[in-house]
Design a protein around this motif. Sequence first.
Motif, PDB file in Angstrom:
ATOM      1  N   ALA A 179      64.651  96.070  55.770  1.00 24.60           N
ATOM      2  CA  ALA A 179      63.785  94.894  55.941  1.00 24.60           C
ATOM      3  C   ALA A 179      64.211  93.782  54.988  1.00 24.60           C
ATOM      4  O   ALA A 179      64.306  92.611  55.373  1.00 24.60           O
ATOM      5  CB  ALA A 179      62.326  95.273  55.695  1.00 24.60           C
ATOM      6  N   ARG A 180      64.477  94.178  53.745  1.00 25.88           N
ATOM      7  CA  ARG A 180      64.859  93.205  52.719  1.00 25.88           C
ATOM      8  C   ARG A 180      66.168  92.501  53.089  1.00 25.88           C
ATOM      9  O   ARG A 180      66.305  91.289  52.935  1.00 25.88           O
ATOM     10  CB  ARG A 180      64.982  93.936  51.381  1.00 25.88           C
ATOM     11  CG  ARG A 180      64.696  93.072  50.189  1.00 25.88           C
ATOM     12  CD  ARG A 180      64.550  93.893  48.919  1.00 25.88           C
ATOM     13  NE  ARG A 180      63.187  94.352  48.702  1.00 25.88           N
ATOM     14  CZ  ARG A 180      62.827  95.641  48.638  1.00 25.88           C
ATOM     15  NH1 ARG A 180      63.744  96.591  48.765  1.00 25.88           N
ATOM     16  NH2 ARG A 180      61.570  95.971  48.468  1.00 25.88           N
ATOM     17  N   GLN A 221      65.285  89.775  55.534  1.00 32.13           N
ATOM     18  CA  GLN A 221      64.137  88.915  55.215  1.00 32.13           C
ATOM     19  C   GLN A 221      62.929  89.177  56.108  1.00 32.13           C
ATOM     20  O   GLN A 221      62.200  88.261  56.492  1.00 32.13           O
ATOM     21  CB  GLN A 221      64.514  87.425  55.293  1.00 32.13           C
ATOM     22  CG  GLN A 221      65.421  86.947  54.159  1.00 32.13           C
ATOM     23  CD  GLN A 221      66.877  87.218  54.474  1.00 32.13           C
ATOM     24  OE1 GLN A 221      67.379  86.827  55.516  1.00 32.13           O
ATOM     25  NE2 GLN A 221      67.583  87.886  53.576  1.00 32.13           N
ATOM     26  N   LEU A 222      62.725  90.454  56.452  1.00 36.97           N
ATOM     27  CA  LEU A 222      61.529  90.829  57.209  1.00 36.97           C
ATOM     28  C   LEU A 222      60.465  91.304  56.229  1.00 36.97           C
ATOM     29  O   LEU A 222      60.723  92.168  55.394  1.00 36.97           O
ATOM     30  CB  LEU A 222      61.867  91.968  58.185  1.00 36.97           C
ATOM     31  CG  LEU A 222      60.689  92.497  58.994  1.00 36.97           C
ATOM     32  CD1 LEU A 222      60.598  91.758  60.326  1.00 36.97           C
ATOM     33  CD2 LEU A 222      60.815  93.999  59.255  1.00 36.97           C
ATOM     34  N   ALA A 223      59.265  90.738  56.337  1.00 37.72           N
ATOM     35  CA  ALA A 223      58.145  91.205  55.513  1.00 37.72           C
ATOM     36  C   ALA A 223      57.427  92.333  56.233  1.00 37.72           C
ATOM     37  O   ALA A 223      57.174  92.232  57.434  1.00 37.72           O
ATOM     38  CB  ALA A 223      57.178  90.059  55.251  1.00 37.72           C
ATOM     39  N   LEU A 224      57.115  93.405  55.516  1.00 33.33           N
ATOM     40  CA  LEU A 224      56.327  94.495  56.112  1.00 33.33           C
ATOM     41  C   LEU A 224      54.895  94.314  55.621  1.00 33.33           C
ATOM     42  O   LEU A 224      54.615  94.475  54.428  1.00 33.33           O
ATOM     43  CB  LEU A 224      56.919  95.852  55.733  1.00 33.33           C
ATOM     44  CG  LEU A 224      58.266  96.108  56.436  1.00 33.33           C
ATOM     45  CD1 LEU A 224      59.011  97.285  55.823  1.00 33.33           C
ATOM     46  CD2 LEU A 224      58.056  96.347  57.941  1.00 33.33           C
ATOM     47  N   VAL A 225      54.001  93.954  56.534  1.00 32.57           N
ATOM     48  CA  VAL A 225      52.699  93.409  56.138  1.00 32.57           C
ATOM     49  C   VAL A 225      51.505  94.283  56.495  1.00 32.57           C
ATOM     50  O   VAL A 225      50.362  93.896  56.224  1.00 32.57           O
ATOM     51  CB  VAL A 225      52.489  92.006  56.757  1.00 32.57           C
ATOM     52  CG1 VAL A 225      53.518  91.029  56.199  1.00 32.57           C
ATOM     53  CG2 VAL A 225      52.574  92.049  58.286  1.00 32.57           C
ATOM     54  N   GLY A 226      51.732  95.446  57.091  1.00 34.74           N
ATOM     55  CA  GLY A 226      50.564  96.265  57.416  1.00 34.74           C
ATOM     56  C   GLY A 226      50.933  97.457  58.253  1.00 34.74           C
ATOM     57  O   GLY A 226      52.106  97.816  58.383  1.00 34.74           O
ATOM     58  N   LEU A 284      55.011  95.653  61.131  1.00 38.68           N
ATOM     59  CA  LEU A 284      53.939  96.589  60.794  1.00 38.68           C
ATOM     60  C   LEU A 284      54.430  97.987  61.144  1.00 38.68           C
ATOM     61  O   LEU A 284      55.221  98.150  62.068  1.00 38.68           O
ATOM     62  CB  LEU A 284      52.678  96.303  61.612  1.00 38.68           C
ATOM     63  CG  LEU A 284      52.063  94.914  61.481  1.00 38.68           C
ATOM     64  CD1 LEU A 284      51.647  94.383  62.829  1.00 38.68           C
ATOM     65  CD2 LEU A 284      50.849  94.960  60.588  1.00 38.68           C
ATOM     66  N   ILE A 285      53.927  98.984  60.423  1.00 38.57           N
ATOM     67  CA  ILE A 285      54.369 100.354  60.659  1.00 38.57           C
ATOM     68  C   ILE A 285      53.173 101.278  60.854  1.00 38.57           C
ATOM     69  O   ILE A 285      52.312 101.375  59.980  1.00 38.57           O
ATOM     70  CB  ILE A 285      55.168 100.883  59.450  1.00 38.57           C
ATOM     71  CG1 ILE A 285      56.346  99.965  59.155  1.00 38.57           C
ATOM     72  CG2 ILE A 285      55.658 102.311  59.715  1.00 38.57           C
ATOM     73  CD1 ILE A 285      56.745 100.001  57.710  1.00 38.57           C
ATOM     74  N   PRO A 312      58.831  94.897  51.196  1.00 38.03           N
ATOM     75  CA  PRO A 312      59.094  93.488  50.891  1.00 38.03           C
ATOM     76  C   PRO A 312      58.104  92.561  51.599  1.00 38.03           C
ATOM     77  O   PRO A 312      57.562  92.897  52.638  1.00 38.03           O
ATOM     78  CB  PRO A 312      60.504  93.268  51.446  1.00 38.03           C
ATOM     79  CG  PRO A 312      60.664  94.284  52.527  1.00 38.03           C
ATOM     80  CD  PRO A 312      59.837  95.465  52.106  1.00 38.03           C
ATOM     81  N   ALA A 347      57.507  94.542  65.378  1.00 37.41           N
ATOM     82  CA  ALA A 347      58.096  93.410  64.668  1.00 37.41           C
ATOM     83  C   ALA A 347      57.916  92.126  65.446  1.00 37.41           C
ATOM     84  O   ALA A 347      57.893  92.111  66.675  1.00 37.41           O
ATOM     85  CB  ALA A 347      59.572  93.660  64.396  1.00 37.41           C
ATOM     86  N   VAL A 348      57.784  91.055  64.682  1.00 36.90           N
ATOM     87  CA  VAL A 348      57.717  89.708  65.234  1.00 36.90           C
ATOM     88  C   VAL A 348      58.940  88.955  64.733  1.00 36.90           C
ATOM     89  O   VAL A 348      59.256  89.009  63.542  1.00 36.90           O
ATOM     90  CB  VAL A 348      56.442  88.973  64.764  1.00 36.90           C
ATOM     91  CG1 VAL A 348      56.376  87.574  65.382  1.00 36.90           C
ATOM     92  CG2 VAL A 348      55.193  89.771  65.099  1.00 36.90           C
ATOM     93  N   LEU A 353      60.876  88.240  61.275  1.00 37.04           N
ATOM     94  CA  LEU A 353      59.881  87.632  60.390  1.00 37.04           C
ATOM     95  C   LEU A 353      58.973  88.671  59.741  1.00 37.04           C
ATOM     96  O   LEU A 353      58.996  88.859  58.546  1.00 37.04           O
ATOM     97  CB  LEU A 353      59.018  86.637  61.183  1.00 37.04           C
ATOM     98  CG  LEU A 353      59.727  85.429  61.788  1.00 37.04           C
ATOM     99  CD1 LEU A 353      58.770  84.663  62.696  1.00 37.04           C
ATOM    100  CD2 LEU A 353      60.238  84.510  60.678  1.00 37.04           C
ATOM    101  N   TRP A 354      58.162  89.355  60.574  1.00 33.05           N
ATOM    102  CA  TRP A 354      57.132  90.241  60.032  1.00 33.05           C
ATOM    103  C   TRP A 354      57.096  91.556  60.799  1.00 33.05           C
ATOM    104  O   TRP A 354      57.335  91.583  62.000  1.00 33.05           O
ATOM    105  CB  TRP A 354      55.754  89.578  60.140  1.00 33.05           C
ATOM    106  CG  TRP A 354      55.724  88.167  59.697  1.00 33.05           C
ATOM    107  CD1 TRP A 354      55.914  87.701  58.423  1.00 33.05           C
ATOM    108  CD2 TRP A 354      55.502  87.002  60.517  1.00 33.05           C
ATOM    109  NE1 TRP A 354      55.824  86.325  58.402  1.00 33.05           N
ATOM    110  CE2 TRP A 354      55.561  85.873  59.668  1.00 33.05           C
ATOM    111  CE3 TRP A 354      55.250  86.796  61.865  1.00 33.05           C
ATOM    112  CZ2 TRP A 354      55.387  84.571  60.130  1.00 33.05           C
ATOM    113  CZ3 TRP A 354      55.075  85.503  62.341  1.00 33.05           C
ATOM    114  CH2 TRP A 354      55.148  84.408  61.472  1.00 33.05           C
ATOM    115  N   ILE A 374      48.959  93.922  53.254  1.00 35.54           N
ATOM    116  CA  ILE A 374      48.331  95.244  53.263  1.00 35.54           C
ATOM    117  C   ILE A 374      47.058  95.219  52.407  1.00 35.54           C
ATOM    118  O   ILE A 374      47.038  94.632  51.334  1.00 35.54           O
ATOM    119  CB  ILE A 374      49.350  96.282  52.753  1.00 35.54           C
ATOM    120  CG1 ILE A 374      50.501  96.392  53.776  1.00 35.54           C
ATOM    121  CG2 ILE A 374      48.704  97.638  52.536  1.00 35.54           C
ATOM    122  CD1 ILE A 374      51.751  97.027  53.225  1.00 35.54           C
ATOM    123  N   ALA A 402      62.288  99.696  53.815  1.00 36.93           N
ATOM    124  CA  ALA A 402      62.190  98.515  52.957  1.00 36.93           C
ATOM    125  C   ALA A 402      63.563  97.912  52.704  1.00 36.93           C
ATOM    126  O   ALA A 402      63.723  96.687  52.694  1.00 36.93           O
ATOM    127  CB  ALA A 402      61.521  98.882  51.637  1.00 36.93           C
TER     128      ALA A 402
END
Lengths: 342, 342
Positions: free
Chosen positions: B115-116, B119-124, B90-91, A21, B139-140, B87-88, A30, B112
Amino acid sequence: MKTLHQLGERELIRQLARLLPTRADVRAGIGHDVAVVAGTARHDFLLKSDAVIEGRHFLPDTPPRQIGHKALGRVLSDLAAAGGEPLWGLINLVAPRDTSVARLRAVYQGLASLARQHQLALVGGDTTEGAALELHVFAVGRAPRGTALLRSGARAGDVLFVTGALGGSLAGKHLRFVPRLAEGQWLRAGRWATAAIDLSDGLATDLAHLLEMSRVGADIQTGHIPIAAAAFKSVENETPGFSKAGKLLPSPFPSFGKYAENISNLWKKRAALLHALGDGEDFELLFTVPRHKAAALAAAWRKKFRTRLTAIGTITPGAGQLVWSAAGKSLDLKAAGFEHFR
Amino acid sequence: MKTLHQLGERELIRQLARLLPTRADVRAGIGHDVAVVAGTARHDFLLKSDAVIEGRHFLPDTPPRQIGHKALGRVLSDLAAAGGEPLWGLINLVAPRDTSVARLRAVYQGLASLARQHQLALVGGDTTEGAALELHVFAVGRAPRGTALLRSGARAGDVLFVTGALGGSLAGKHLRFVPRLAEGQWLRAGRWATAAIDLSDGLATDLAHLLEMSRVGADIQTGHIPIAAAAFKSVENETPGFSKAGKLLPSPFPSFGKYAENISNLWKKRAALLHALGDGEDFELLFTVPRHKAAALAAAWRKKFRTRLTAIGTITPGAGQLVWSAAGKSLDLKAAGFEHFR
């Protein structure tokens, strides 16, 4: 049932990324060197994580301070490509139970020393026992809102520049490189660059990433690519005409004639070029600059930095069309033993 | 030359933490559930990283979605203790080359999905081959400036509360727990709590962390500690009078007399209590509330949440003085087979 090995790392990431998400405040996720998220009114935050694992990124006899340097340096290099200012970091340590405390202290001294140089605070993390020594570094940086350099901004006509010299990093540079933070921040602040990436997987691979994210092509003058002395050195132990894997390469020359020595030198140069294109872990910056700014950039750079800067080609409109040119002729890298890239 | 195993994880962290640089904008660093850094005029940012490793935090036959759930849930539980809003993330994935792609997809579906929900975005992140499956999650989060709950705010006279019921998590809860984000955020927003910690290492250990960071002591009513059904269940396979390691425990009773069955039940209750104190991975919240607010908190909680809430003791002034009381008498946990904790 497919395995990770059969699918390949890149395709795996592509598949997994689709599951994850996002949020409206994520400006770049990404596929970029760093994720860019809306932080404050004035700044975006840059988020990055990376890992070094014993046996893969360093060896049991690697000086431990250099392990720490590399672990953090890899992440700082990504922040550098975005033009970011490092702020805070966390470290997940995995270590076998019989790891010497002295070794771990030295690893952390390497981390701390590089962090201190760049005003990065190391504020937390986790420690777990595991089979091999691993360091997972997570860093947060920032850049003024909307200014972070991404892989996706290159436009047809831009000039491609690369810092430093490439290839042969395994001889030592991969443990001692200087992340190009000052250069990246300067490129970002002066709005010189349209796109940037750090060279971690090798010029050929990382250039392909930049072209893919920007949906453009490139024409690279292979004769301009700055080849590191270490790349030439690593060629000395190779047999001309054979790939590193020992496979006979097709000759790029019409015939082996009387100038055997010259031909050997040409082979060596070609082999060194392959190292510069493929070796990875150079941790230099590759970036694009609009053609009309290119000369001014080169002049301003020379006043500001001693870091070598080389124009190696131009961006072309055809998405994904990558041409390697030498002396006006296009070069078939596949035939030159380059089949395991791209 | 000392090894990690000989020194112990906690002392290692203490030694390494001393090496690491900080910055003026770091409000809370190593030693807290999360690092708290100055973000914007209105918010602080909360930074956390944690890891799950096969063979240690999950097993080869653990349902892969639950592996993903646990990997992210651990980090969210720490954000919950601080009262943070995720908020955000990374894994960093480490996986053997023969890992099935289907398994990895399911792991990421677990990540996911959780996270959903929050409301956490997985961004990288990063993907590397390694010996065992590992997930390192960064996580932030954020909290309004200056309001994040820390381990360090407990004051003498505060009442200690714990959510849920403790012990026996290994029977399943450690893979399926609900991070107490709503509860933590509510405690933070209502300024109910003076300090908080999430229970990952077991009540006895985590309570000691909270007391150490707050420089206070505590008097715990062991009879009040909410013991999970799973803790009683895990006792059924143990032999009364023996520790889990098979060591004969000194009897807490004056003599074995005619009430053998009752004594067996008492043993079982005592054994279940030891699970509640020591098992770890409960991922419940332990927090302190000023005495004059305690009754109002309990009433407001019951209106807002169905999550069980229990007052288990009070904070006392003597730094590090931890007393476990039962029926007015202090209890010697060491004699009760508890010597491997504190």
